[in-house]
Design a protein around this motif. Structure first.
Motif, short mmCIF file in Angstrom:
data_model
loop_
_atom_site.label_atom_id
_atom_site.label_comp_id
_atom_site.label_asym_id
_atom_site.label_seq_id
_atom_site.Cartn_x
_atom_site.Cartn_y
_atom_site.Cartn_z
N ASP A 190 2.98 1.50 -3.42
CA ASP A 190 2.14 1.87 -4.57
C ASP A 190 1.96 3.39 -4.65
O ASP A 190 1.74 3.95 -5.72
CB ASP A 190 0.74 1.23 -4.43
N ARG A 191 1.99 4.04 -3.49
CA ARG A 191 1.78 5.51 -3.43
C ARG A 191 3.07 6.29 -3.28
O ARG A 191 3.04 7.51 -3.11
CB ARG A 191 0.83 5.82 -2.25
N ASP A 192 4.20 5.58 -3.28
CA ASP A 192 5.49 6.25 -3.13
C ASP A 192 5.54 7.07 -1.83
O ASP A 192 5.99 8.21 -1.80
CB ASP A 192 5.74 7.17 -4.36
N TRP A 193 5.09 6.45 -0.75
CA TRP A 193 5.00 7.15 0.52
C TRP A 193 6.16 6.83 1.48
O TRP A 193 6.18 7.37 2.60
CB TRP A 193 3.67 6.80 1.23
N PHE A 208 0.84 -1.21 0.00
CA PHE A 208 0.00 0.00 0.00
C PHE A 208 0.88 1.26 0.00
O PHE A 208 0.64 2.19 -0.76
CB PHE A 208 -0.92 0.00 1.23
#
Lengths: 112, 112, 112, 112
Positions: A17-20, A14
């Motif tokens: 996927d968001r480059d967090w 998760f």
């Protein structure tokens, strides 16, 4: 794969996927745990120790999941084995709170 | 027995050996999570997002274990499956934070 | 009437108009401070120590006001003089953090 | 000088004597409020809404003073008038919690 590893893999997917990952330094993860703990506490605010059990299950699941999620991410970041650190802490608490002294009292170990 | 069940069994044994179930209503467990989250945050206080990673591993393990312990106890009290509530929350967050909108930004979903 | 007394009077009027004194035991007021502190922290989440200053002033005012409100109510409940307890604490911290040891370092007094 | 200004001056003197302004970005001050709120809550942990009032006054004074101190420092940093932001928030809460709906109930405004 162990259950906890599975949870952590899902959280990392998760996140990535968001480059967090760039936001997930340890300080911010610890802050996030604290904020989510605050939201969890809001479910019980103004209640007493009896009527607090009458809580909306959906909200409880979500807020508790948030606390766990950031805690699992912080553990993963530092390569900590969650089961191991908990069992180690129980051992330490076994010494701080010996059964014969701590039984039935909620006193802090410094006051036993 | 699953890993998480094992952790919870160890925590319940510690609790019951001391007859502490009487203090573990949901409100107090939530408060305990919040207090332990505060102690965890103290490890990173006055640091920035870079030098915060230089943390004493022993303290980190202990404070994180405390957060986890009360969270696992609260989950157990309500019969919640920790893996399930986290995977459910990830699904909800997938909708709140669609990859194409959330990628690379730390904005709250209400501001996306 | 002193400024702080004025603030407390306004808070008490708001509380009593709603018959909320019954919910304002010390434990719940302390929980409320903690929850509001969490909401305050949310304004700075995922930021670093530099870009955190770019915060929405309206939100900051509201969240900080909430923290203060419950803190003033808790002080009032126990008949504490806010100025006095702060000046007393500064005196204690003067001893825990002597200038010559504490200058320019963010270490905790136990590590000085 | 107003009472609150006096408190803030004393806090700033303590801070500047130690050259600690460099650590007092808004994010860290907010974290500090949260940590101190956690320590305040520890005084009431495992208690119920009745026996929680039996608290050590010295500890309460100190923990509450710590919460106030960091809150006053954050307000000062942003040039906020503490009395003004609280009175403004009371006005907003007056609308969110109209007396006729909110009287005698601890429900959140979203559930009224």
């Amino acid at each position: 794969m162990s259950e906890i590893k599975e949870i952590q893999e899902a959280l990392l997917k998760f996140r990535d996927d968001r480059d967090w990952k760039q936001f997930h330094d340890s300080k911010n993860l610890a802050t996030a745990i604290s904020i989510e703990a605050g939201e969890l506490n809001e479910l019980f605010l103004w209640k007493d120790t009896v009527n607090c059990e009458d809580v909306k299950p959906e909200r409880l699941k979500e807020e508790l999941a948030d606390v766990f999620s950031f805690a699992f991410l912080l553990a993963e970041k530092h390569g900590l084995d969650v089961k191991e650190i908990i069992l180690d802490k129980i051992k330490k608490n076994d010494e701080k709170y010996p059964v014969e002294k701590a039984k039935g009292t909620a006193k802090k170990y410094t006051d036993l």
